[in-house]
Motif scaffolding. Structure first.
Motif, PDB file in Angstrom:
ATOM      1  N   UNK A 199      33.801 104.733 -91.792  1.00  0.00           N
ATOM      2  CA  UNK A 199      34.936 104.091 -91.567  1.00  0.00           C
ATOM      3  C   UNK A 199      35.907 104.501 -91.050  1.00  0.00           C
ATOM      4  N   UNK A 200      36.862 104.016 -89.830  1.00  0.00           N
ATOM      5  CA  UNK A 200      38.006 104.412 -89.343  1.00  0.00           C
ATOM      6  C   UNK A 200      39.093 103.432 -89.943  1.00  0.00           C
ATOM      7  N   UNK A 201      40.190 104.019 -90.258  1.00  0.00           N
ATOM      8  CA  UNK A 201      41.381 103.327 -90.639  1.00  0.00           C
ATOM      9  C   UNK A 201      42.385 103.866 -89.674  1.00  0.00           C
ATOM     10  N   UNK A 202      42.745 103.188 -88.525  1.00  0.00           N
ATOM     11  CA  UNK A 202      43.951 103.391 -87.464  1.00  0.00           C
ATOM     12  C   UNK A 202      45.140 102.688 -87.888  1.00  0.00           C
ATOM     13  N   UNK A 203      46.257 103.288 -87.868  1.00  0.00           N
ATOM     14  CA  UNK A 203      47.368 102.723 -88.301  1.00  0.00           C
ATOM     15  C   UNK A 203      48.506 102.922 -87.045  1.00  0.00           C
ATOM     16  N   UNK A 204      49.068 102.062 -86.425  1.00  0.00           N
ATOM     17  CA  UNK A 204      49.986 102.174 -85.546  1.00  0.00           C
ATOM     18  C   UNK A 204      51.438 102.252 -85.887  1.00  0.00           C
ATOM     19  N   UNK A 205      52.540 102.407 -85.147  1.00  0.00           N
ATOM     20  CA  UNK A 205      53.967 102.790 -85.645  1.00  0.00           C
ATOM     21  C   UNK A 205      54.383 101.643 -86.280  1.00  0.00           C
ATOM     22  N   UNK A 206      54.052 100.197 -86.252  1.00  0.00           N
ATOM     23  CA  UNK A 206      54.242  99.479 -87.077  1.00  0.00           C
ATOM     24  C   UNK A 206      53.822  98.854 -88.294  1.00  0.00           C
ATOM     25  N   UNK A 207      52.830  99.797 -88.673  1.00  0.00           N
ATOM     26  CA  UNK A 207      52.139  99.677 -89.948  1.00  0.00           C
ATOM     27  C   UNK A 207      50.724  98.466 -89.649  1.00  0.00           C
ATOM     28  N   UNK A 208      50.610  98.248 -88.243  1.00  0.00           N
ATOM     29  CA  UNK A 208      49.358  97.363 -88.227  1.00  0.00           C
ATOM     30  C   UNK A 208      48.038  98.202 -88.316  1.00  0.00           C
ATOM     31  N   UNK A 209      47.162  97.761 -89.055  1.00  0.00           N
ATOM     32  CA  UNK A 209      46.022  98.695 -89.174  1.00  0.00           C
ATOM     33  C   UNK A 209      44.805  97.988 -88.609  1.00  0.00           C
ATOM     34  N   UNK A 210      43.895  98.821 -88.039  1.00  0.00           N
ATOM     35  CA  UNK A 210      42.602  98.269 -87.496  1.00  0.00           C
ATOM     36  C   UNK A 210      41.543  99.264 -88.147  1.00  0.00           C
ATOM     37  N   UNK A 211      40.580  98.450 -88.838  1.00  0.00           N
ATOM     38  CA  UNK A 211      39.478  99.200 -89.598  1.00  0.00           C
ATOM     39  C   UNK A 211      38.141  99.161 -89.003  1.00  0.00           C
ATOM     40  N   UNK A 212      37.590  99.864 -88.594  1.00  0.00           N
ATOM     41  CA  UNK A 212      36.256  99.929 -87.858  1.00  0.00           C
ATOM     42  C   UNK A 212      35.137 100.544 -88.953  1.00  0.00           C
TER      43      UNK A 212
END
Length: 131
Positions: free
Chosen positions: A54-67
């Motif tokens: 699983x990859x958890x990517x977080x951007x500068x506004x704490x929007x998360x993308x989980x793959x």
């Protein structure tokens, strides 16, 4: 005589302090992985076989993308929640390779859990989101 007592007491204190500091590793659990803004955290299942990546990517506004990458025979269900809190809503889908993906808005920094469920097997993977 008193200098020997003072010296032995000081030696015992120093050795006791060294032994105490060396034994801390026996009392501290495994540290949790930490992720911050504009970073990606890679997590692997331990209890679920075959292993799910699983990859958890977080951007500068704490929007998360989980793959969630999984075997074709598995049909995983994933949810993301703060520890002790309610899950956040994720917009879900699958990519061309069949990996499950979801995106949503994290509500706060702190301790979070990724909960993976495949059939009757459930695994909770904790991590920390820093400010």
């Amino acid at each position: 005589m008193s200098t020997r007592v003072i010296a032995l007491s000081l030696l015992a204190f120093v050795l006791g302090f060294i032994i105490l500091m060396a034994s801390v590793t026996f009392f501290v659990r495994d540290p949790l992985p930490i992720v911050g803004a504009n970073q990606t955290l890679l997590l692997h299942s331990v209890e679920i076989t075959p292993q799910i990546r699983t990859a958890v990517a977080i951007d500068g506004g704490y929007r998360v993308d989980v793959t969630v990458e999984h075997a074709q025979t598995q049909d995983p269900h994933a949810l993301l929640r703060p520890t002790g809190g309610a899950e956040i809503m994720l917009d879900t889908g699958t990519d061309s390779a069949g990996a499950w993906s979801g995106s949503g808005q994290m509500t706060r920094p702190g301790r979070w859990e990724l909960v993976l469920t495949v059939g009757s097997t459930r695994e909770v993977i904790p991590f920390i989101v820093r400010e």
